[in-house]
Enzyme design. Structure first.
Site, PDB file in Angstrom:
ATOM      1  N   ARG A   1     -60.391  12.550  42.504  1.00 34.32           N
ATOM      2  CA  ARG A   1     -60.679  11.728  41.323  1.00 34.32           C
ATOM      3  C   ARG A   1     -60.238  12.369  39.998  1.00 34.32           C
ATOM      4  NH1 ARG A   1     -66.559   9.069  42.366  1.00 34.32           N
ATOM      5  NH2 ARG A   1     -65.743   7.323  41.205  1.00 34.32           N
ATOM      6  N   PRO A   2     -58.925  12.484  39.765  1.00 35.30           N
ATOM      7  CA  PRO A   2     -58.441  13.060  38.502  1.00 35.30           C
ATOM      8  C   PRO A   2     -58.699  12.137  37.313  1.00 35.30           C
ATOM      9  CG  PRO A   2     -56.608  12.238  39.808  1.00 35.30           C
ATOM     10  CD  PRO A   2     -57.835  12.062  40.643  1.00 35.30           C
ATOM     11  N   MET A   3     -58.448  12.658  36.102  1.00 35.85           N
ATOM     12  CA  MET A   3     -58.672  11.857  34.881  1.00 35.85           C
ATOM     13  C   MET A   3     -57.381  11.711  34.072  1.00 35.85           C
ATOM     14  SD  MET A   3     -62.429  12.562  33.641  1.00 35.85           S
ATOM     15  CE  MET A   3     -62.227  14.046  32.717  1.00 35.85           C
ATOM     16  N   ASP A   4     -56.232  11.945  34.746  1.00 39.51           N
ATOM     17  CA  ASP A   4     -54.960  11.936  34.019  1.00 39.51           C
ATOM     18  C   ASP A   4     -54.702  10.628  33.274  1.00 39.51           C
ATOM     19  OD1 ASP A   4     -54.882  10.984  36.706  1.00 39.51           O
ATOM     20  OD2 ASP A   4     -52.701  10.905  36.634  1.00 39.51           O
ATOM     21  N   LEU A   5     -55.085   9.499  33.864  1.00 43.56           N
ATOM     22  CA  LEU A   5     -54.789   8.205  33.225  1.00 43.56           C
ATOM     23  C   LEU A   5     -55.618   8.024  31.948  1.00 43.56           C
ATOM     24  CD1 LEU A   5     -54.691   6.033  36.464  1.00 43.56           C
ATOM     25  CD2 LEU A   5     -52.748   6.963  35.189  1.00 43.56           C
TER      26      LEU A   5
ATOM     27  N   ASP B   1     -66.344   0.221  47.344  1.00 43.14           N
ATOM     28  CA  ASP B   1     -67.789   0.487  47.355  1.00 43.14           C
ATOM     29  C   ASP B   1     -68.528  -0.304  48.434  1.00 43.14           C
ATOM     30  OD1 ASP B   1     -67.456   2.262  45.326  1.00 43.14           O
ATOM     31  OD2 ASP B   1     -68.315   1.012  43.744  1.00 43.14           O
TER      32      ASP B   1
ATOM     33  N   LYS C   1     -75.133  -1.499  38.134  1.00 43.83           N
ATOM     34  CA  LYS C   1     -75.033  -0.102  37.693  1.00 43.83           C
ATOM     35  C   LYS C   1     -73.692   0.149  36.996  1.00 43.83           C
ATOM     36  CE  LYS C   1     -73.736   3.132  40.875  1.00 43.83           C
ATOM     37  NZ  LYS C   1     -72.568   3.881  40.410  1.00 43.83           N
ATOM     38  N   ASN C   2     -72.601  -0.338  37.600  1.00 41.48           N
ATOM     39  CA  ASN C   2     -71.284  -0.027  37.050  1.00 41.48           C
ATOM     40  C   ASN C   2     -70.943  -0.840  35.794  1.00 41.48           C
ATOM     41  OD1 ASN C   2     -71.022   1.857  39.009  1.00 41.48           O
ATOM     42  ND2 ASN C   2     -69.479   0.753  40.224  1.00 41.48           N
TER      43      ASN C   2
ATOM     44  N   ARG D   1     -70.207  11.520  37.271  1.00 37.69           N
ATOM     45  CA  ARG D   1     -68.820  11.515  36.842  1.00 37.69           C
ATOM     46  C   ARG D   1     -68.581  10.494  35.731  1.00 37.69           C
ATOM     47  NH1 ARG D   1     -63.310  12.011  38.201  1.00 37.69           N
ATOM     48  NH2 ARG D   1     -62.380  10.100  37.464  1.00 37.69           N
TER      49      ARG D   1
ATOM     50  N   CYS E   1     -65.113  15.873  44.184  1.00 34.02           N
ATOM     51  CA  CYS E   1     -66.197  14.942  44.467  1.00 34.02           C
ATOM     52  C   CYS E   1     -66.152  14.623  45.947  1.00 34.02           C
ATOM     53  CB  CYS E   1     -65.968  13.700  43.615  1.00 34.02           C
ATOM     54  SG  CYS E   1     -66.872  12.281  44.119  1.00 34.02           S
TER      55      CYS E   1
ATOM     56  N   ARG F   1     -79.354   6.823  43.600  1.00 33.14           N
ATOM     57  CA  ARG F   1     -78.392   6.755  42.493  1.00 33.14           C
ATOM     58  C   ARG F   1     -77.959   5.314  42.253  1.00 33.14           C
ATOM     59  NH1 ARG F   1     -73.412   9.353  43.809  1.00 33.14           N
ATOM     60  NH2 ARG F   1     -72.916   8.104  41.988  1.00 33.14           N
TER      61      ARG F   1
HETATM   62  C1  UD1 Z   1     -65.281   3.094  39.511  1.00 39.46           C
HETATM   63  C2  UD1 Z   1     -66.685   2.841  40.027  1.00 39.46           C
HETATM   64  C3  UD1 Z   1     -66.804   3.267  41.477  1.00 39.46           C
HETATM   65  C4  UD1 Z   1     -65.711   2.593  42.319  1.00 39.46           C
HETATM   66  C5  UD1 Z   1     -64.326   2.817  41.702  1.00 39.46           C
HETATM   67  C6  UD1 Z   1     -63.230   2.048  42.407  1.00 39.46           C
HETATM   68  C7  UD1 Z   1     -68.043   3.075  38.037  1.00 39.46           C
HETATM   69  C8  UD1 Z   1     -69.055   3.862  37.292  1.00 39.46           C
HETATM   70  N1  UD1 Z   1     -67.616   3.585  39.204  1.00 39.46           N
HETATM   71  O1  UD1 Z   1     -65.068   4.508  39.578  1.00 39.46           O
HETATM   72  O2  UD1 Z   1     -68.095   2.886  41.952  1.00 39.46           O
HETATM   73  O3  UD1 Z   1     -65.707   3.161  43.617  1.00 39.46           O
HETATM   74  O4  UD1 Z   1     -64.339   2.376  40.325  1.00 39.46           O
HETATM   75  O5  UD1 Z   1     -63.511   0.705  42.457  1.00 39.46           O
HETATM   76  O6  UD1 Z   1     -67.666   1.995  37.611  1.00 39.46           O
HETATM   77  N2  UD1 Z   1     -57.464   7.869  39.421  1.00 39.46           N
HETATM   78  C9  UD1 Z   1     -56.445   8.693  39.060  1.00 39.46           C
HETATM   79  N3  UD1 Z   1     -56.367   9.098  37.749  1.00 39.46           N
HETATM   80  C10 UD1 Z   1     -57.268   8.700  36.810  1.00 39.46           C
HETATM   81  C11 UD1 Z   1     -58.308   7.843  37.199  1.00 39.46           C
HETATM   82  C12 UD1 Z   1     -58.379   7.448  38.513  1.00 39.46           C
HETATM   83  O7  UD1 Z   1     -55.614   9.078  39.875  1.00 39.46           O
HETATM   84  O8  UD1 Z   1     -57.136   9.099  35.641  1.00 39.46           O
HETATM   85  C13 UD1 Z   1     -57.587   7.446  40.840  1.00 39.46           C
HETATM   86  C14 UD1 Z   1     -58.855   7.982  41.476  1.00 39.46           C
HETATM   87  O9  UD1 Z   1     -58.676   9.297  41.955  1.00 39.46           O
HETATM   88  C15 UD1 Z   1     -59.094   7.005  42.589  1.00 39.46           C
HETATM   89  C16 UD1 Z   1     -58.577   5.688  42.001  1.00 39.46           C
HETATM   90  O10 UD1 Z   1     -57.740   6.042  40.912  1.00 39.46           O
HETATM   91  O11 UD1 Z   1     -58.349   7.339  43.713  1.00 39.46           O
HETATM   92  C17 UD1 Z   1     -59.682   4.761  41.540  1.00 39.46           C
HETATM   93  O12 UD1 Z   1     -60.435   5.373  40.529  1.00 39.46           O
HETATM   94  P1  UD1 Z   1     -61.116   4.551  39.338  1.00 39.46           P
HETATM   95  O13 UD1 Z   1     -60.744   3.113  39.429  1.00 39.46           O
HETATM   96  O14 UD1 Z   1     -60.822   5.271  38.067  1.00 39.46           O
HETATM   97  O15 UD1 Z   1     -62.651   4.713  39.707  1.00 39.46           O
HETATM   98  P2  UD1 Z   1     -63.829   5.156  38.781  1.00 39.46           P
HETATM   99  O16 UD1 Z   1     -63.713   4.526  37.451  1.00 39.46           O
HETATM  100  O17 UD1 Z   1     -64.006   6.623  38.878  1.00 39.46           O
END
Ligand code: UD1
Length: 416
Positions: free
Chosen positions: A121-125, A304, A22-23, A92, A116, A396
Protein backbone atom coordinates in the site's frame (compact mmCIF):
# COMPACT_ATOMS: atom_id res chain seq x y z
CA UNK A 1 -7.68 -11.35 24.40
CA UNK A 2 -11.31 -11.42 23.29
CA UNK A 3 -12.51 -14.13 20.94
CA UNK A 4 -15.84 -15.19 19.50
CA UNK A 5 -17.44 -18.57 20.09
CA UNK A 6 -19.90 -19.57 17.39
CA UNK A 7 -22.14 -22.63 17.31
CA UNK A 8 -22.84 -22.98 13.59
CA UNK A 9 -25.86 -24.19 11.71
CA UNK A 10 -28.48 -21.71 12.99
CA UNK A 11 -30.73 -20.09 10.37
CA UNK A 12 -30.83 -16.29 10.39
CA UNK A 13 -34.27 -14.64 10.37
CA UNK A 14 -35.61 -11.11 10.88
CA UNK A 15 -34.17 -7.72 10.01
CA UNK A 16 -30.93 -5.86 10.67
CA UNK A 17 -30.08 -2.18 10.23
CA UNK A 18 -26.93 -0.95 8.54
CA UNK A 19 -24.81 1.78 10.18
CA UNK A 20 -23.09 4.73 8.56
CA UNK A 21 -20.14 4.01 6.28
CA UNK A 22 -16.75 3.84 7.99
CA UNK A 23 -14.99 4.68 4.72
CA UNK A 24 -17.16 7.78 4.31
CA UNK A 25 -16.74 8.91 7.93
CA UNK A 26 -12.92 8.77 7.88
CA UNK A 27 -12.24 11.13 4.93
CA UNK A 28 -15.07 13.46 6.01
CA UNK A 29 -13.52 13.73 9.49
CA UNK A 30 -10.19 14.62 7.83
CA UNK A 31 -12.00 17.19 5.66
CA UNK A 32 -13.16 18.96 8.82
CA UNK A 33 -9.61 20.33 9.07
CA UNK A 34 -10.57 22.57 6.14
CA UNK A 35 -13.63 24.08 7.84
CA UNK A 36 -13.67 27.42 9.64
CA UNK A 37 -17.10 26.69 11.19
CA UNK A 38 -18.54 23.99 13.41
CA UNK A 39 -19.38 20.65 11.76
CA UNK A 40 -21.99 18.11 12.85
CA UNK A 41 -21.73 14.64 11.38
CA UNK A 42 -24.61 12.19 11.78
CA UNK A 43 -24.94 8.40 11.50
CA UNK A 44 -21.28 7.98 12.51
CA UNK A 45 -20.57 4.33 13.35
CA UNK A 46 -19.05 3.56 16.77
CA UNK A 47 -15.93 1.85 15.53
CA UNK A 48 -12.32 1.64 16.57
CA UNK A 49 -11.14 3.26 13.29
CA UNK A 50 -13.47 6.23 13.85
CA UNK A 51 -12.18 6.59 17.43
CA UNK A 52 -8.59 6.66 16.16
CA UNK A 53 -9.46 9.22 13.45
CA UNK A 54 -11.10 11.36 16.16
CA UNK A 55 -7.84 11.12 18.14
CA UNK A 56 -5.90 12.15 15.03
CA UNK A 57 -7.91 15.32 14.37
CA UNK A 58 -7.92 16.07 18.11
CA UNK A 59 -4.12 15.73 18.19
CA UNK A 60 -4.01 18.23 15.32
CA UNK A 61 -6.06 20.70 17.38
CA UNK A 62 -9.77 20.22 16.54
CA UNK A 63 -12.32 19.83 19.32
CA UNK A 64 -14.32 16.64 18.90
CA UNK A 65 -17.38 15.65 20.91
CA UNK A 66 -19.39 12.51 20.44
CA UNK A 67 -23.00 11.95 21.41
CA UNK A 68 -24.25 8.54 20.28
CA UNK A 69 -23.87 8.43 16.53
CA UNK A 70 -23.42 12.21 16.21
CA UNK A 71 -20.05 13.87 16.09
CA UNK A 72 -19.60 17.62 16.71
CA UNK A 73 -16.32 19.09 15.61
CA UNK A 74 -15.18 22.66 16.24
CA UNK A 75 -12.39 24.31 14.32
CA UNK A 76 -9.01 24.75 15.97
CA UNK A 77 -7.65 28.12 17.05
CA UNK A 78 -4.17 26.62 16.51
CA UNK A 79 -3.27 23.60 14.38
CA UNK A 80 -0.35 21.26 15.11
CA UNK A 81 0.15 19.85 11.61
CA UNK A 82 1.95 16.63 12.65
CA UNK A 83 0.26 13.24 13.13
CA UNK A 84 1.67 11.23 16.07
CA UNK A 85 3.33 8.00 14.90
CA UNK A 86 1.34 5.68 17.17
CA UNK A 87 -1.94 6.92 15.65
CA UNK A 88 -0.70 6.59 12.07
CA UNK A 89 0.36 3.01 12.83
CA UNK A 90 -3.16 2.16 14.02
CA UNK A 91 -4.96 3.70 11.06
CA UNK A 92 -3.56 4.03 7.58
CA UNK A 93 -6.44 6.31 6.61
CA UNK A 94 -4.95 8.95 8.92
CA UNK A 95 -2.84 9.82 5.83
CA UNK A 96 -6.03 11.53 4.61
CA UNK A 97 -5.08 14.58 6.69
CA UNK A 98 -2.21 15.37 4.27
CA UNK A 99 -4.43 17.03 1.65
CA UNK A 100 -6.48 19.18 4.07
CA UNK A 101 -3.43 20.25 6.13
CA UNK A 102 -1.54 21.28 3.03
CA UNK A 103 -4.56 23.05 1.55
CA UNK A 104 -5.42 25.06 4.63
CA UNK A 105 -2.20 25.25 6.67
CA UNK A 106 0.38 24.80 3.92
CA UNK A 107 2.33 22.20 5.86
CA UNK A 108 2.07 18.62 7.12
CA UNK A 109 4.31 16.04 8.71
CA UNK A 110 3.12 12.43 8.92
CA UNK A 111 4.96 9.22 9.76
CA UNK A 112 5.25 6.85 6.79
CA UNK A 113 2.83 3.97 7.37
CA UNK A 114 4.62 0.65 7.57
CA UNK A 115 3.78 -2.50 5.62
CA UNK A 116 0.27 -3.70 6.07
CA UNK A 117 -1.28 -7.13 6.42
CA UNK A 118 -2.93 -6.95 2.99
CA UNK A 119 -0.07 -5.57 0.89
CA UNK A 120 2.53 -2.82 0.71
CA UNK A 121 0.00 0.00 0.00
CA UNK A 122 2.33 2.81 -1.18
CA UNK A 123 1.34 6.51 -1.18
CA UNK A 124 3.10 7.56 -4.40
CA UNK A 125 -0.12 8.68 -6.11
CA UNK A 126 -1.09 10.92 -3.18
CA UNK A 127 2.37 12.53 -3.11
CA UNK A 128 2.78 12.89 -6.89
CA UNK A 129 -0.58 14.66 -7.06
CA UNK A 130 0.19 17.02 -4.18
CA UNK A 131 3.57 17.83 -5.77
CA UNK A 132 1.83 18.60 -9.09
CA UNK A 133 -0.29 21.16 -7.22
CA UNK A 134 2.84 22.93 -6.01
CA UNK A 135 3.79 21.15 -2.79
CA UNK A 136 7.37 20.39 -1.94
CA UNK A 137 7.45 16.85 -0.57
CA UNK A 138 10.39 15.45 1.39
CA UNK A 139 10.73 11.98 2.86
CA UNK A 140 13.30 11.30 5.56
CA UNK A 141 13.73 9.16 8.67
CA UNK A 142 10.32 7.57 8.31
CA UNK A 143 8.42 10.85 7.97
CA UNK A 144 6.85 12.62 5.02
CA UNK A 145 6.74 16.39 5.06
CA UNK A 146 4.85 18.61 2.68
CA UNK A 147 5.06 22.38 2.42
CA UNK A 148 3.79 24.96 -0.01
CA UNK A 149 3.50 28.70 -0.39
CA UNK A 150 0.02 28.08 -1.81
CA UNK A 151 -1.40 25.19 -3.85
CA UNK A 152 -2.33 25.86 -7.48
CA UNK A 153 -4.98 24.17 -9.54
CA UNK A 154 -3.71 21.85 -12.27
CA UNK A 155 -4.60 18.75 -14.28
CA UNK A 156 -3.68 15.43 -12.63
CA UNK A 157 -3.94 11.94 -14.09
CA UNK A 158 -3.95 9.12 -11.52
CA UNK A 159 -2.11 6.01 -12.76
CA UNK A 160 -4.62 3.92 -10.77
CA UNK A 161 -8.03 4.99 -9.42
CA UNK A 162 -6.87 5.00 -5.78
CA UNK A 163 -9.60 5.83 -3.30
CA UNK A 164 -7.30 7.53 -0.78
CA UNK A 165 -5.36 9.51 -3.42
CA UNK A 166 -8.58 10.75 -5.04
CA UNK A 167 -9.85 11.90 -1.62
CA UNK A 168 -6.59 13.56 -0.54
CA UNK A 169 -6.26 15.47 -3.83
CA UNK A 170 -9.93 16.55 -3.81
CA UNK A 171 -9.51 17.94 -0.30
CA UNK A 172 -6.20 19.68 -1.09
CA UNK A 173 -7.71 21.29 -4.20
CA UNK A 174 -10.76 22.81 -2.47
CA UNK A 175 -8.75 25.82 -1.25
CA UNK A 176 -6.18 25.90 -4.08
CA UNK A 177 -5.90 28.82 -6.46
CA UNK A 178 -7.81 28.08 -9.67
CA UNK A 179 -9.26 24.87 -11.03
CA UNK A 180 -7.97 21.33 -10.47
CA UNK A 181 -9.08 18.50 -12.73
CA UNK A 182 -8.45 14.94 -11.56
CA UNK A 183 -8.56 12.20 -14.20
CA UNK A 184 -8.93 8.44 -13.69
CA UNK A 185 -10.32 8.99 -10.22
CA UNK A 186 -11.84 6.34 -7.97
CA UNK A 187 -15.65 6.27 -8.34
CA UNK A 188 -16.68 4.83 -4.96
CA UNK A 189 -19.89 6.13 -3.30
CA UNK A 190 -17.72 7.35 -0.39
CA UNK A 191 -16.02 9.78 -2.82
CA UNK A 192 -19.42 11.16 -3.81
CA UNK A 193 -20.19 11.52 -0.09
CA UNK A 194 -16.96 13.45 0.45
CA UNK A 195 -17.81 15.72 -2.49
CA UNK A 196 -21.28 16.36 -1.04
CA UNK A 197 -19.82 17.17 2.37
CA UNK A 198 -17.18 19.53 0.93
CA UNK A 199 -19.85 21.26 -1.16
CA UNK A 200 -22.01 21.60 1.97
CA UNK A 201 -19.04 23.47 3.51
CA UNK A 202 -19.06 25.81 0.50
CA UNK A 203 -16.73 23.94 -1.85
CA UNK A 204 -17.21 23.84 -5.63
CA UNK A 205 -16.68 20.27 -6.75
CA UNK A 206 -18.37 18.24 -9.44
CA UNK A 207 -17.91 14.89 -11.11
CA UNK A 208 -17.42 12.54 -8.13
CA UNK A 209 -18.79 9.11 -9.01
CA UNK A 210 -17.34 9.53 -12.53
CA UNK A 211 -13.72 9.21 -13.58
CA UNK A 212 -13.08 12.97 -13.83
CA UNK A 213 -13.54 15.38 -10.93
CA UNK A 214 -13.37 19.17 -11.30
CA UNK A 215 -12.58 21.26 -8.24
CA UNK A 216 -12.78 25.03 -8.36
CA UNK A 217 -10.77 26.49 -5.49
CA UNK A 218 -12.63 28.73 -3.02
CA UNK A 219 -11.26 31.11 -0.37
CA UNK A 220 -12.89 29.58 2.65
CA UNK A 221 -14.95 26.58 3.76
CA UNK A 222 -17.49 27.05 6.54
CA UNK A 223 -19.24 24.50 8.78
CA UNK A 224 -22.04 22.05 7.92
CA UNK A 225 -24.52 19.57 9.33
CA UNK A 226 -24.20 16.34 7.36
CA UNK A 227 -25.43 12.72 7.45
CA UNK A 228 -23.19 10.09 5.95
CA UNK A 229 -24.24 7.26 3.63
CA UNK A 230 -24.88 3.71 4.89
CA UNK A 231 -22.00 1.25 4.92
CA UNK A 232 -22.19 -0.87 1.77
CA UNK A 233 -19.56 -3.32 3.03
CA UNK A 234 -21.42 -3.87 6.28
CA UNK A 235 -24.63 -4.44 4.31
CA UNK A 236 -22.82 -6.84 1.97
CA UNK A 237 -21.37 -8.72 4.93
CA UNK A 238 -24.84 -9.23 6.46
CA UNK A 239 -26.21 -10.43 3.12
CA UNK A 240 -23.31 -12.86 2.71
CA UNK A 241 -23.83 -14.15 6.26
CA UNK A 242 -27.48 -14.96 5.52
CA UNK A 243 -26.62 -16.54 2.16
CA UNK A 244 -24.05 -18.77 3.87
CA UNK A 245 -25.73 -19.60 7.17
CA UNK A 246 -29.15 -19.97 5.55
CA UNK A 247 -32.21 -17.88 6.31
CA UNK A 248 -34.44 -15.01 5.28
CA UNK A 249 -33.39 -11.52 6.39
CA UNK A 250 -34.21 -7.92 5.50
CA UNK A 251 -31.14 -5.70 5.57
CA UNK A 252 -32.48 -2.23 6.32
CA UNK A 253 -31.19 1.27 5.57
CA UNK A 254 -28.82 0.35 2.79
CA UNK A 255 -28.51 1.60 -0.76
CA UNK A 256 -28.89 -1.20 -3.28
CA UNK A 257 -27.33 0.89 -6.07
CA UNK A 258 -24.05 0.84 -4.09
CA UNK A 259 -24.14 -2.96 -3.94
CA UNK A 260 -24.89 -3.96 -7.52
CA UNK A 261 -21.80 -6.15 -8.02
CA UNK A 262 -22.31 -7.90 -4.67
CA UNK A 263 -26.02 -8.49 -5.32
CA UNK A 264 -25.24 -9.86 -8.79
CA UNK A 265 -22.73 -12.35 -7.40
CA UNK A 266 -24.98 -13.47 -4.52
CA UNK A 267 -27.81 -13.98 -7.03
CA UNK A 268 -25.48 -16.00 -9.27
CA UNK A 269 -24.69 -18.17 -6.24
CA UNK A 270 -28.40 -18.92 -5.92
CA UNK A 271 -29.63 -16.43 -3.31
CA UNK A 272 -32.98 -14.83 -3.95
CA UNK A 273 -32.73 -11.07 -3.58
CA UNK A 274 -35.69 -8.71 -3.44
CA UNK A 275 -35.28 -4.94 -3.36
CA UNK A 276 -37.90 -3.49 -1.04
CA UNK A 277 -38.62 0.08 -0.11
CA UNK A 278 -37.17 -0.46 3.39
CA UNK A 279 -34.15 -2.54 2.43
CA UNK A 280 -32.78 -5.61 0.70
CA UNK A 281 -34.29 -9.01 1.47
CA UNK A 282 -32.18 -12.12 0.99
CA UNK A 283 -33.55 -15.66 1.03
CA UNK A 284 -30.89 -18.34 0.96
CA UNK A 285 -30.99 -21.31 -1.43
CA UNK A 286 -30.74 -24.91 -0.12
CA UNK A 287 -27.14 -24.92 -1.38
CA UNK A 288 -24.98 -22.15 -2.90
CA UNK A 289 -23.52 -22.58 -6.39
CA UNK A 290 -19.86 -21.99 -7.33
CA UNK A 291 -19.06 -18.79 -9.25
CA UNK A 292 -16.09 -16.90 -10.67
CA UNK A 293 -15.38 -13.47 -9.22
CA UNK A 294 -12.70 -10.80 -9.64
CA UNK A 295 -12.21 -7.74 -7.44
CA UNK A 296 -12.02 -4.43 -9.30
CA UNK A 297 -12.26 -0.71 -8.55
CA UNK A 298 -15.88 0.43 -8.03
CA UNK A 299 -18.37 -0.28 -9.58
CA UNK A 300 -16.62 -3.66 -9.85
CA UNK A 301 -16.75 -6.27 -7.11
CA UNK A 302 -15.23 -4.71 -3.94
CA UNK A 303 -12.02 -6.11 -2.51
CA UNK A 304 -13.53 -5.43 0.93
CA UNK A 305 -16.10 -8.19 0.21
CA UNK A 306 -13.58 -10.69 -1.22
CA UNK A 307 -12.88 -12.59 2.04
CA UNK A 308 -16.61 -12.91 2.81
CA UNK A 309 -17.41 -14.26 -0.66
CA UNK A 310 -14.49 -16.69 -0.36
CA UNK A 311 -16.10 -18.04 2.82
CA UNK A 312 -19.30 -18.69 0.83
CA UNK A 313 -17.38 -20.38 -2.00
CA UNK A 314 -15.93 -22.95 0.43
CA UNK A 315 -19.34 -24.67 0.67
CA UNK A 316 -20.76 -23.79 -2.77
CA UNK A 317 -21.41 -26.68 -5.14
CA UNK A 318 -18.63 -26.84 -7.74
CA UNK A 319 -15.33 -25.03 -8.25
CA UNK A 320 -15.04 -21.25 -7.83
CA UNK A 321 -12.23 -19.02 -9.08
CA UNK A 322 -11.58 -15.83 -7.14
CA UNK A 323 -9.13 -13.18 -8.42
CA UNK A 324 -7.87 -10.38 -6.16
CA UNK A 325 -6.71 -7.55 -8.41
CA UNK A 326 -6.56 -4.64 -5.92
CA UNK A 327 -4.27 -5.84 -3.10
CA UNK A 328 -1.28 -8.11 -3.60
CA UNK A 329 -1.55 -10.07 -0.36
CA UNK A 330 -5.17 -10.39 0.60
CA UNK A 331 -5.69 -14.15 0.89
CA UNK A 332 -4.49 -14.73 4.47
CA UNK A 333 -7.98 -15.89 5.48
CA UNK A 334 -7.64 -18.85 3.06
CA UNK A 335 -5.26 -20.65 5.44
CA UNK A 336 -7.73 -20.16 8.30
CA UNK A 337 -10.69 -21.36 6.22
CA UNK A 338 -8.66 -24.49 5.41
CA UNK A 339 -8.51 -25.23 9.15
CA UNK A 340 -12.29 -25.57 9.01
CA UNK A 341 -12.09 -28.03 6.14
CA UNK A 342 -12.14 -25.71 3.10
CA UNK A 343 -10.41 -26.86 -0.10
CA UNK A 344 -8.60 -23.75 -1.40
CA UNK A 345 -5.54 -23.47 -3.64
CA UNK A 346 -3.79 -20.13 -4.03
CA UNK A 347 -1.57 -19.18 -6.95
CA UNK A 348 -0.48 -15.53 -6.74
CA UNK A 349 -3.61 -13.42 -6.92
CA UNK A 350 -5.86 -16.34 -7.89
CA UNK A 351 -7.70 -18.65 -5.48
CA UNK A 352 -9.35 -21.85 -6.69
CA UNK A 353 -11.96 -23.11 -4.27
CA UNK A 354 -13.55 -26.55 -4.52
CA UNK A 355 -16.79 -26.44 -2.55
CA UNK A 356 -17.10 -29.04 0.21
CA UNK A 357 -20.50 -30.22 1.52
CA UNK A 358 -19.88 -28.55 4.91
CA UNK A 359 -17.20 -26.86 7.03
CA UNK A 360 -16.53 -28.19 10.49
CA UNK A 361 -15.89 -25.98 13.53
CA UNK A 362 -12.37 -25.22 14.74
CA UNK A 363 -10.05 -22.52 16.04
CA UNK A 364 -9.10 -19.72 13.64
CA UNK A 365 -7.42 -16.33 13.85
CA UNK A 366 -8.27 -13.19 11.89
CA UNK A 367 -5.41 -11.26 10.26
CA UNK A 368 -7.38 -8.18 9.24
CA UNK A 369 -10.82 -6.61 9.37
CA UNK A 370 -12.59 -8.30 6.45
CA UNK A 371 -10.79 -11.59 7.07
CA UNK A 372 -12.39 -11.47 10.52
CA UNK A 373 -15.83 -11.01 8.92
CA UNK A 374 -15.17 -13.97 6.62
CA UNK A 375 -14.24 -16.19 9.56
CA UNK A 376 -17.41 -15.19 11.43
CA UNK A 377 -19.44 -16.17 8.35
CA UNK A 378 -17.54 -19.46 8.13
CA UNK A 379 -18.28 -20.10 11.82
CA UNK A 380 -21.98 -19.46 11.26
CA UNK A 381 -21.98 -21.97 8.37
CA UNK A 382 -19.81 -24.65 10.02
CA UNK A 383 -21.01 -27.74 11.84
CA UNK A 384 -20.05 -27.59 15.51
CA UNK A 385 -18.20 -24.88 17.41
CA UNK A 386 -15.78 -22.30 16.00
CA UNK A 387 -13.51 -19.94 17.99
CA UNK A 388 -12.51 -16.78 16.12
CA UNK A 389 -9.48 -14.99 17.56
CA UNK A 390 -8.23 -11.55 16.55
CA UNK A 391 -11.61 -9.96 17.26
CA UNK A 392 -9.92 -6.56 17.66
CA UNK A 393 -9.77 -6.46 13.85
CA UNK A 394 -13.54 -6.95 13.65
CA UNK A 395 -14.24 -4.00 15.96
CA UNK A 396 -12.35 -1.70 13.58
CA UNK A 397 -15.19 -2.01 11.07
CA UNK A 398 -18.31 -3.59 12.63
CA UNK A 399 -20.16 -2.22 15.63
CA UNK A 400 -21.14 -5.02 18.04
CA UNK A 401 -21.38 -7.52 15.22
CA UNK A 402 -22.06 -10.48 17.49
CA UNK A 403 -24.92 -8.71 19.30
CA UNK A 404 -26.57 -7.81 16.01
CA UNK A 405 -26.18 -11.34 14.64
CA UNK A 406 -27.63 -12.77 17.87
CA UNK A 407 -30.77 -10.74 17.17
CA UNK A 408 -31.11 -12.69 13.89
CA UNK A 409 -30.87 -16.01 15.73
CA UNK A 410 -27.13 -16.71 15.48
CA UNK A 411 -25.48 -18.54 18.36
CA UNK A 412 -22.42 -16.30 18.78
CA UNK A 413 -20.82 -14.96 21.96
CA UNK A 414 -17.83 -12.85 22.83
CA UNK A 415 -15.55 -14.22 25.51
CA UNK A 416 -12.54 -12.72 27.22
C1 UD1 B 1 -9.67 2.29 0.50
C2 UD1 B 1 -10.54 1.72 1.60
C3 UD1 B 1 -10.29 0.24 1.77
C4 UD1 B 1 -10.46 -0.48 0.42
C5 UD1 B 1 -9.61 0.19 -0.66
C6 UD1 B 1 -9.85 -0.39 -2.04
C7 UD1 B 1 -10.83 3.61 3.09
C8 UD1 B 1 -10.53 4.23 4.41
N1 UD1 B 1 -10.25 2.43 2.83
O1 UD1 B 1 -8.31 2.11 0.92
O2 UD1 B 1 -11.23 -0.27 2.72
O3 UD1 B 1 -10.01 -1.82 0.56
O4 UD1 B 1 -9.94 1.59 -0.73
O5 UD1 B 1 -11.18 -0.34 -2.38
O6 UD1 B 1 -11.61 4.14 2.32
N2 UD1 B 1 -1.93 2.40 -4.40
C9 UD1 B 1 -0.72 2.74 -4.92
N3 UD1 B 1 -0.26 4.01 -4.70
C10 UD1 B 1 -0.96 4.93 -3.99
C11 UD1 B 1 -2.21 4.56 -3.46
C12 UD1 B 1 -2.67 3.29 -3.69
O7 UD1 B 1 -0.05 1.94 -5.57
O8 UD1 B 1 -0.49 6.07 -3.83
C13 UD1 B 1 -2.44 1.01 -4.60
C14 UD1 B 1 -2.55 0.27 -3.28
O9 UD1 B 1 -1.32 -0.31 -2.91
C15 UD1 B 1 -3.59 -0.77 -3.59
C16 UD1 B 1 -4.51 -0.04 -4.58
O10 UD1 B 1 -3.77 1.05 -5.08
O11 UD1 B 1 -3.02 -1.88 -4.21
C17 UD1 B 1 -5.81 0.43 -3.96
O12 UD1 B 1 -5.54 1.35 -2.93
P1 UD1 B 1 -6.51 2.56 -2.57
O13 UD1 B 1 -7.64 2.62 -3.54
O14 UD1 B 1 -5.67 3.78 -2.41
O15 UD1 B 1 -7.07 2.10 -1.16
P2 UD1 B 1 -7.14 2.92 0.17
O16 UD1 B 1 -7.59 4.30 -0.10
O17 UD1 B 1 -5.91 2.69 0.96
Amino acid sequence: MAYLVINGGRRLEGSITVNGAKNAALPIMAAMLLATGECTLRRVPRLQDVTVMAQVIRALGLQVEREGSTLRVSPAPVITPAVPAELMRQLRASNLVMGPLLGRHRYFRVPYPGGCAIGSRPMDLHLKGLAAMGAEITESQGFIEGRTTGLKGTVIYLDFPSVGATENLMMAATLAEGVTVLHNTAREPEIVDLQNFLNALGGRIQGAGQDTIRIEGVRELKGADYRIIPDRVEAGTFLAAVAGAGGDVLVRDCQAEHLLAVLAKLTEMGAQITLQRDGIRLQSPPRLRAIDCKTLPYPGFPTDMQPQVMALMTVAEGTSVLVESIFENRFKHAAELRRLGADIKIEGRVAVINGVPALSGGQVEASDLRAAAALVIAGLMAEGQTWVEGVGHLDRGYEQLEVRLQALGADIKRQF
